[in-house]
Design an enzyme around this catalytic site. Structure first.
Site, PDB file in Angstrom:
ATOM      1  N   ASP A   1      -1.185   1.338  -3.981  1.00 34.31           N
ATOM      2  CA  ASP A   1      -2.065   0.390  -4.657  1.00 34.31           C
ATOM      3  C   ASP A   1      -3.392   0.997  -5.092  1.00 34.31           C
ATOM      4  OD1 ASP A   1      -2.737   0.644  -1.961  1.00 34.31           O
ATOM      5  OD2 ASP A   1      -3.715  -1.300  -1.910  1.00 34.31           O
TER       6      ASP A   1
ATOM      7  N   SER B   1       0.803  -1.224   0.000  1.00 35.34           N
ATOM      8  CA  SER B   1       0.000   0.000   0.000  1.00 35.34           C
ATOM      9  C   SER B   1       0.838   1.277   0.000  1.00 35.34           C
ATOM     10  CB  SER B   1      -0.955  -0.042   1.181  1.00 35.34           C
ATOM     11  OG  SER B   1      -1.909   0.958   1.055  1.00 35.34           O
ATOM     12  N   HIS B   2       0.725   2.065   1.069  1.00 32.12           N
ATOM     13  CA  HIS B   2       1.392   3.370   1.126  1.00 32.12           C
ATOM     14  C   HIS B   2       2.798   3.289   1.713  1.00 32.12           C
ATOM     15  CE1 HIS B   2      -0.785   2.302   4.662  1.00 32.12           C
ATOM     16  NE2 HIS B   2       0.089   3.000   5.358  1.00 32.12           N
TER      17      HIS B   2
ATOM     18  N   ASP C   1      -5.934   2.514  -3.499  1.00 31.80           N
ATOM     19  CA  ASP C   1      -7.204   2.493  -2.774  1.00 31.80           C
ATOM     20  C   ASP C   1      -7.421   3.727  -1.903  1.00 31.80           C
ATOM     21  OD1 ASP C   1      -5.287   1.732  -0.967  1.00 31.80           O
ATOM     22  OD2 ASP C   1      -6.257  -0.148  -0.362  1.00 31.80           O
ATOM     23  N   ARG C   2      -6.367   4.533  -1.706  1.00 33.56           N
ATOM     24  CA  ARG C   2      -6.538   5.740  -0.898  1.00 33.56           C
ATOM     25  C   ARG C   2      -6.652   6.978  -1.770  1.00 33.56           C
ATOM     26  NH1 ARG C   2      -3.087   5.461   4.592  1.00 33.56           N
ATOM     27  NH2 ARG C   2      -3.557   3.293   5.086  1.00 33.56           N
TER      28      ARG C   2
ATOM     29  N   LYS D   1     -11.765   0.117  -0.757  1.00 36.17           N
ATOM     30  CA  LYS D   1     -11.780   1.555  -0.920  1.00 36.17           C
ATOM     31  C   LYS D   1     -11.170   1.868  -2.269  1.00 36.17           C
ATOM     32  CE  LYS D   1      -7.677   2.066   2.049  1.00 36.17           C
ATOM     33  NZ  LYS D   1      -7.542   0.901   2.928  1.00 36.17           N
TER      34      LYS D   1
ATOM     35  N   ASP E   1      -2.540   6.405  -3.199  1.00 41.30           N
ATOM     36  CA  ASP E   1      -1.407   5.699  -2.598  1.00 41.30           C
ATOM     37  C   ASP E   1      -0.867   4.616  -3.531  1.00 41.30           C
ATOM     38  OD1 ASP E   1      -3.495   3.887  -2.392  1.00 41.30           O
ATOM     39  OD2 ASP E   1      -2.749   3.030  -0.525  1.00 41.30           O
TER      40      ASP E   1
HETATM   41  C1  VG1 Z   1      -4.165   1.641   8.178  1.00 39.92           C
HETATM   42  C2  VG1 Z   1      -5.359   2.542   8.316  1.00 39.92           C
HETATM   43  C3  VG1 Z   1      -6.630   1.763   8.033  1.00 39.92           C
HETATM   44  C4  VG1 Z   1      -6.526   1.127   6.648  1.00 39.92           C
HETATM   45  C5  VG1 Z   1      -5.279   0.277   6.565  1.00 39.92           C
HETATM   46  C6  VG1 Z   1      -5.061  -0.319   5.181  1.00 39.92           C
HETATM   47  O1  VG1 Z   1      -4.236   0.607   9.142  1.00 39.92           O
HETATM   48  O2  VG1 Z   1      -5.428   3.127   9.601  1.00 39.92           O
HETATM   49  O3  VG1 Z   1      -7.735   2.623   8.127  1.00 39.92           O
HETATM   50  O4  VG1 Z   1      -7.664   0.337   6.392  1.00 39.92           O
HETATM   51  O5  VG1 Z   1      -4.138   1.067   6.886  1.00 39.92           O
HETATM   52  O6  VG1 Z   1      -4.978   0.659   4.204  1.00 39.92           O
HETATM   53  P1  VG1 Z   1      -3.453   0.656  10.534  1.00 39.92           P
HETATM   54  O7  VG1 Z   1      -3.776  -0.653  11.195  1.00 39.92           O
HETATM   55  O8  VG1 Z   1      -2.021   0.878  10.223  1.00 39.92           O
HETATM   56  O9  VG1 Z   1      -4.018   1.842  11.278  1.00 39.92           O
HETATM   57  V1  VG1 Z   1      -4.081   0.377   2.806  1.00 39.92           V
HETATM   58  O10 VG1 Z   1      -4.236   1.639   1.839  1.00 39.92           O
HETATM   59  O11 VG1 Z   1      -2.721  -0.191   3.454  1.00 39.92           O
HETATM   60  O12 VG1 Z   1      -4.777  -1.052   2.109  1.00 39.92           O
HETATM   61 CO    CO Z   2      -3.580   1.220  -0.064  1.00 37.41          CO
END
Ligand code: VG1
Ligand code: CO
Length: 546
Positions: free
Chosen positions: A282, A115-116, A284-285, A379, A280
């Site tokens: 992938d 992801s990010h 989704d953000r 998302k 981000d």
């Molecule tokens: C974080 C965010 C959460 C989100 C998750 C995955 O998790 O707070 O809201 O769903 O990342 O997003 P955490 O447990 O670090 O707070 V992504 O864009 O990584 O799929």
């Molecule tokens: Co993501």
């Protein structure tokens, strides 16, 4: 040409999926058998294994993406999968994977992304597994995968040449498995055209509306070029960093005020365009900006819910909304006004899955720059950007005006998240434990006239299947509508990350345009003393403030 090999292996004990799949440093994934063990565990968790099943596989283009895809293809083939749809060059955004699973009624999908989190040889890598509804595997599935990973003794892999990932449209076979290289954007772009009024957005752009979109060198670059430039007519110069790179150009592909700094600077400069957005790694953000204006994700969710009928795909069909527990209660005010239900779920998109499947909600979101709807089960960054463009095309007012009008009607939920990253893990657990121990004494406490009405550790019961997920974050809720929430991140790969979420509310017009950190300063101070964060972690200030 290909031969099935059974390879002996031993379990790793650290393959428990977190908030969003298995996320680890690249170097962890590069250990012999590490990726293979986890992939075989996914297959072994399926009823009857992956034999005869169809999957989609793709990733955000980060370092190790291509290597991992070759391994997954050969393992799926050796395990007897029927069909694999693979994004060209190994690319597919998370929302595109979700859509493809649903559209072609596949058994599931594997997304390669952290992801990010930063990429490159010294960055992070990750594997997410999505199920038949297109959504992230729910806890009962991830628990089963983890269990399998602890028992694994062997995996199967086909030995033979790599598959050409570039040859779009090509269909090849490994053993009995058909491998199809698909266009990563087509199906997704078509879905977006069905949901939004592309004509009206095109008109707005033609009449001089200006925008910039920053893909932060991650996967959405290819989607942005097709959708914003080719289909909506935005000039090529609206695109920033839209060529996916294995190390994301060295940055964090995280669309927030800190890591999308260049975009933020541009949007607050004299030459700022009307609209700015980013996604981000992938895809989704999303982050939404107007000229000299930042829209908080919690506000964005509420504003989309309040104006849902601007988009043809959503006209008169807002059944209900949902937000993750730490997300601000801005959307609750909209739901109340519309007389529709508003659900509060634990952090992580997987918790929206059942509500979406059951038709209980149409729109949902998280404070962490995640917004989405029942169009898929993830998302969706580009979707959120298109929703904003559609609202602006409909209303023809600046972003800041739209948001301020919203506040005047519903009140403003001031909101900030303070992250303490890479904290010593023991210290972080002490912070949480300490809070847990003090919950009892916090109940009914009064802090300068701010009375605590709830102090608990959030426990969620899924209204659809009745399953319970507890220990989802400490909540301190005050009588005046403000809240302080604490939880540990489930996506970090180094030490622990403590997140403190702080929310305050006003319905007073004269208090609506304050600076967020100053409006919330008293609550911020309180959040620090209550948790003894400095004393226990040695940190005076958070590492990221959004
Ligand atoms: C974080 C965010 C959460 C989100 C998750 C995955 O998790 O707070 O809201 O769903 O990342 O997003 P955490 O447990 O670090 O707070 V992504 O864009 O990584 O799929
Ligand atoms: Co993501």
């Amino acid at each position: 040409m290909y031969e099935i090999k059974e390879i002996k292996t031993t379990p790793f004990d650290d393959q428990k999926p977190g908030t969003s799949g298995l996320r680890k440093p690249v170097t962890t994934f590069q250990q012999p058998h590490y990726l293979e063990n986890f992939i075989q565990s996914i297959f072994d968790s399926m009823d009857g294994g992956v034999k005869g099943k169809a999957l989609v596989v793709g990733g955000d283009g980060r370092f190790y993406n291509r290597r991992a895809i070759q391994v997954i293809i050969k393992m799926a083939a050796a395990n007897g999968a029927r069909l694999l749809k693979i994004g060209q060059n190994g690319l597919l955004s998370t929302p595109a994977v979700s859509h493809i699973i649903r559209k072609y009624r596949l058994y599931g999908g594997i997304i390669l992304s952290a992801s990010h989190n930063p990429g490159g040889p010294n960055g992070d890598f990750g594997v997410k597994y999505n199920i038949q509804n297109g959504g992230p595997a729910p806890e009962k599935v991830t628990a089963k995968i983890y269990q399998k990973s602890l028992e694994i003794r062997r995996y199967f892999i086909a030995k033979g040449p790599d598959i050409d990932l570039q040859a779009k449209g090509a269909e090849t076979k490994i053993l009995d498995t058909v491998i199809e290289i698909i266009d990563p954007v087509d199906d997704y772009a078509q879905l977006m055209e069905e949901l939004f009024d592309f004509d009206s957005i095109r008109d707005m752009i033609r009449s001089g509306f200006t925008m910039v979109y920053d893909a932060l060198h991650a996967v959405t670059g290819i989607y942005a070029r097709e959708i914003f430039v080719r289909r909506l007519g935005a000039p090529e110069k609206s695109l920033r960093n839209c060529d996916p790179l294995p190390d994301f150009g060295g940055g964090h592909p995280d669309p927030n005020l800190k890591y999308a700094a260049a975009l933020v600077r541009e949007m607050f400069s004299d030459k700022a365009p009307d609209f700015g957005a980013a996604s981000d790694g992938d895809g989704d953000r999303n982050m939404i900006l107007g000229r000299h204006f930042f829209v908080t994700p919690s506000d964005s969710l509420a504003i989309i819910a309040a104006n849902v009928s601007c988009a043809p795909g959503y006209r008169n069909r807002l059944r209900g909304v949902a937000r993750s527990m730490p997300t601000s209660r801005a959307v609750d005010h909209v739901a109340e006004d519309l007389g529709i239900p508003c659900f509060e779920t634990p952090t992580g998109w997987k918790f929206f899955g059942n509500l979406l499947d059951a038709g209980k909600i149409t729109i949902c979101g998280e404070e962490s720059f995640g917004t989405g709807s029942d169009h898929i089960r993830e998302k969706d960054g580009i979707w959120a950007v298109l929703f904003w463009l559609n609202m602006l095309a409909d209303k023809r007012i600046p972003v800041a005006r739209l948001v301020k009008k919203h506040w005047l009607k519903y009140g403003r939920n001031y909101y900030t998240r303070h992250d303490y990253e890479e904290v010593d893990s023991d210290a972080a657990h002490k912070v949480m434990k300490g809070l847990e121990d003090r919950l009892e004494s916090l109940r009914n406490a009064d802090f300068h006239g701010r009375k605590v009405v709830t102090a608990d550790n959030f426990c969620y019961q899924d209204p659809v299947d009745g399953s319970k997920s507890c220990n989802q974050g400490i909540r301190i809720i005050f009588g005046d509508g403000s809240r302080i929430i604490y939880r540990l991140s489930g996506t970090g790969t180094k030490g622990a990350t403590i997140r403190i979420y702080i929310e305050g509310y006003t319905s007073k017009k004269e208090l609506m345009e304050q600076d967020t950190q100053s409006f919330l300063s008293e609550l911020i101070r309180l959040s620090r003393t209550l948790s003894k964060i400095e004393e226990l972690t040695g940190r005076k200030e958070p590492s990221v403030i959004t």
